[in-house]
Write a protein that holds these residues in place. Structure first.
Motif, short mmCIF file in Angstrom:
data_model
loop_
_atom_site.label_atom_id
_atom_site.label_comp_id
_atom_site.label_asym_id
_atom_site.label_seq_id
_atom_site.Cartn_x
_atom_site.Cartn_y
_atom_site.Cartn_z
N ILE A 165 -1.50 15.31 -17.83
CA ILE A 165 -1.87 16.66 -18.47
C ILE A 165 -1.35 15.86 -19.58
CG2 ILE A 165 -2.31 17.65 -16.03
CD1 ILE A 165 1.11 18.63 -16.76
N SER A 166 -0.30 14.83 -20.01
CA SER A 166 0.40 15.00 -20.74
C SER A 166 -0.07 15.20 -23.10
CB SER A 166 0.98 13.95 -21.51
OG SER A 166 -0.30 13.01 -20.84
N PRO A 167 -1.92 15.10 -22.84
CA PRO A 167 -2.55 15.06 -23.74
C PRO A 167 -2.40 17.14 -24.17
CG PRO A 167 -3.52 13.92 -22.83
CD PRO A 167 -2.91 14.25 -22.00
N TRP A 168 -2.14 17.51 -23.35
CA TRP A 168 -2.47 18.97 -23.21
C TRP A 168 -1.32 19.23 -23.27
CZ3 TRP A 168 0.49 23.30 -20.41
CH2 TRP A 168 -0.41 24.02 -21.11
N LEU A 169 -0.46 18.58 -22.79
CA LEU A 169 0.90 19.04 -23.20
C LEU A 169 2.02 18.80 -24.21
CD1 LEU A 169 2.84 18.46 -19.54
CD2 LEU A 169 2.92 20.27 -20.63
N ILE A 170 0.75 17.89 -25.18
CA ILE A 170 1.63 18.03 -26.78
C ILE A 170 0.47 18.55 -27.42
CG2 ILE A 170 0.29 16.73 -28.47
CD1 ILE A 170 1.07 14.03 -26.70
N GLY A 171 0.03 19.32 -27.05
CA GLY A 171 -1.11 20.33 -27.83
C GLY A 171 -0.49 21.05 -27.44
N PHE A 172 0.15 21.85 -26.79
CA PHE A 172 0.62 23.07 -25.88
C PHE A 172 2.21 23.30 -27.30
CE2 PHE A 172 3.39 25.49 -23.50
CZ PHE A 172 2.24 26.80 -23.97
N GLU A 174 0.55 -0.55 0.31
CA GLU A 174 0.19 0.26 -0.08
C GLU A 174 0.80 1.50 -0.42
OE1 GLU A 174 -2.92 3.00 0.02
OE2 GLU A 174 -3.08 0.12 -0.64
N LYS A 175 1.97 1.24 0.81
CA LYS A 175 2.42 2.81 0.78
C LYS A 175 3.29 2.79 -0.23
CE LYS A 175 3.65 2.44 5.95
NZ LYS A 175 4.71 1.71 6.47
N SER A 176 4.08 1.58 -1.35
CA SER A 176 4.63 1.41 -1.98
C SER A 176 4.03 1.93 -3.48
CB SER A 176 5.17 0.31 -2.46
OG SER A 176 6.02 -0.09 -4.29
N ARG A 177 2.12 2.00 -3.08
CA ARG A 177 1.13 2.37 -4.28
C ARG A 177 1.00 3.50 -4.62
NH1 ARG A 177 -1.34 -2.12 -4.64
NH2 ARG A 177 -2.92 -1.00 -2.27
N GLN A 178 0.82 3.86 -2.71
CA GLN A 178 0.82 5.51 -2.89
C GLN A 178 1.91 6.36 -2.73
OE1 GLN A 178 0.07 5.66 1.65
NE2 GLN A 178 -2.11 5.39 1.52
N LYS A 179 3.30 5.84 -2.86
CA LYS A 179 5.00 6.71 -3.16
C LYS A 179 4.35 6.65 -4.50
CE LYS A 179 9.46 5.97 -2.33
NZ LYS A 179 10.29 5.58 -1.73
N ARG A 180 3.97 5.66 -5.02
CA ARG A 180 4.25 5.27 -6.82
C ARG A 180 3.57 7.15 -7.28
NH1 ARG A 180 3.29 0.46 -7.53
NH2 ARG A 180 0.85 0.73 -8.27
N TRP A 181 2.08 6.78 -6.64
CA TRP A 181 1.55 7.49 -7.24
C TRP A 181 1.76 9.40 -6.51
CZ3 TRP A 181 -1.79 7.03 -11.19
CH2 TRP A 181 -2.59 5.63 -11.49
N GLU A 182 2.53 9.76 -6.01
CA GLU A 182 2.88 10.69 -5.46
C GLU A 182 4.04 11.33 -6.44
OE1 GLU A 182 3.71 10.14 -1.48
OE2 GLU A 182 1.50 10.01 -0.76
N SER A 183 4.27 10.20 -7.14
CA SER A 183 5.63 10.79 -7.52
C SER A 183 4.89 11.99 -8.81
CB SER A 183 5.80 9.81 -8.69
OG SER A 183 6.76 10.02 -9.43
N PRO A 184 5.82 12.73 -9.49
CA PRO A 184 5.01 13.99 -10.53
C PRO A 184 4.54 13.22 -11.61
CG PRO A 184 7.06 14.36 -9.58
CD PRO A 184 7.00 13.38 -9.17
N ILE A 185 5.46 12.38 -11.50
CA ILE A 185 5.15 11.60 -13.56
C ILE A 185 4.29 11.30 -13.69
CG2 ILE A 185 6.65 9.31 -14.43
CD1 ILE A 185 8.75 9.34 -13.17
N ALA A 186 3.45 10.64 -12.19
CA ALA A 186 1.90 10.29 -12.93
C ALA A 186 1.37 11.90 -13.44
CB ALA A 186 1.39 9.87 -11.61
N GLY A 187 1.25 12.46 -12.86
CA GLY A 187 0.30 14.08 -13.27
C GLY A 187 0.80 14.12 -14.17
#
Length: 313
Positions: A30-37, A13-26
């Motif tokens: 938003i990658s579709p917007w970044l690609i379009g921008f 559970e801690k590993s999963r939470q840490k993985r989703w807290e990574s900025p990579i997930a964010g």
């Protein structure tokens, strides 16, 4: 031991939470917007900046000419000077009038009256259709020599001019069009008015303040952040005015409505001088940036927030 509370489950559970807290997930979300921008905004802007230093047209490969386009624009181009004058006149008249109209109507619509939502929708509706081609054609028919306005004036014995064909009134009809489409600014003013504490009005009434004094001492100061936002947005949109000038007056008569965006369009797509038009576009960007910067740096003297001392810090 319960499987859900086992050390292994807690570690996962801690590993999963840490993985989703990574900025990579964010960034992934938003990658579709970044690609379009980057592909639809940043890259075309960089390409346009490069073209502004070339003689690029749609029919030939671009050749580097340095700052020659900018020299021609700023020194020998009379149409550039005329389009800047028309655009600044349009901005300086349409933006304040639109803000005043939006604020006055918002103050009427903020009252709690039966059926008020219907009135708000009806008044906001013109802004939904925006400066479309259909609205521009309708406006031309209304203010033409044989239009509806002159038809009404004829009933009282007035022979009205050709509003869109007279150099003295043509730009005024375009200003009136954008003032009529005050709905978006009105909605923002409505939101701002509803945020003003009613206790302030009650306290001022006890002190003997009338409606006019309440407006200048309470309503306007509390609305200055909203006015600031609407002012910035109005300036940016007014500088880019194109469709009404193109459809209603075609830049005439006698270039009295020859807006900057219209001149840019004619250079780029009418005369196929894309390099020259790119230079015009970047000068427009600088004009908008300079105008909004003036508002930004002077806002500390007239924009008030609910902070210590009442002013923005």
């Amino acid at each position: 031991m319960d499987a859900a509370t086992s050390p292994l489950a807690k570690t996962r559970e801690k590993s999963r939470q840490k993985r989703w807290e990574s900025p990579i997930a964010g960034y992934l979300f938003i990658s579709p917007w970044l690609i379009g921008f980057f592909t639809l905004t940043i890259y075309p802007m960089i390409q346009s900046l490069y073209y502004s230093f070339t003689d690029f047209s749609l029919l030939e490969e671009p050749n580097w000419v340095g700052i020659r386009n900018y020299q021609r624009i700023l020194t020998t181009d009379d149409k550039f000077v005329q389009s800047v004058k028309v655009t600044f006149t349009y901005v300086l008249t349409s933006v304040p009038l639109r803000l005043v109209a939006a604020l006055l109507i918002a103050m009427l619509l903020v009252k709690s009256v039966r059926g008020m939502s219907v009135y708000r929708t009806a008044i906001y509706f013109p802004s939904l259709i925006g400066s479309s081609i259909a609205v521009s054609i309708l406006w031309r028919n209304i203010f033409g020599k044989d239009g509806y306005i002159n038809h009404l004036l004829s009933y009282v014995g007035i022979d009205g001019p050709g509003w869109v064909t007279d150099p003295d009134t043509a730009l005024g009809t375009l200003v009136l069009l954008v003032v009529w489409q005050f709905g978006s600014a009105m909605v923002i003013f409505l939101a701002g008015l509803k945020q003003i504490p009613h206790d302030l009005y009650e306290a001022s009434s006890v002190d003997g303040a009338g409606k006019l004094r309440q407006f200048f001492n309470i309503t306007l100061p509390m609305l200055t952040p909203t006015i600031y936002f609407n002012l910035i947005m109005g300036i940016i949109s007014s500088f880019q005015m194109f469709t009404p000038a193109m459809i209603i007056t075609h830049g005439g008569p006698v270039n009295s409505t020859y807006a900057y965006a219209l001149y840019l369009y004619e250079r780029g797509f009418g005369q196929l001088q894309m390099g020259y038009a790119s230079g015009l576009a970047w000068i427009m960007l600088l004009l908008i940036a300079a105008s909004t910067s003036i508002i930004f740096f002077t806002s500390k003297y007239w924009v008030f927030y609910e902070t210590e001392g009442g002013k923005k810090r």
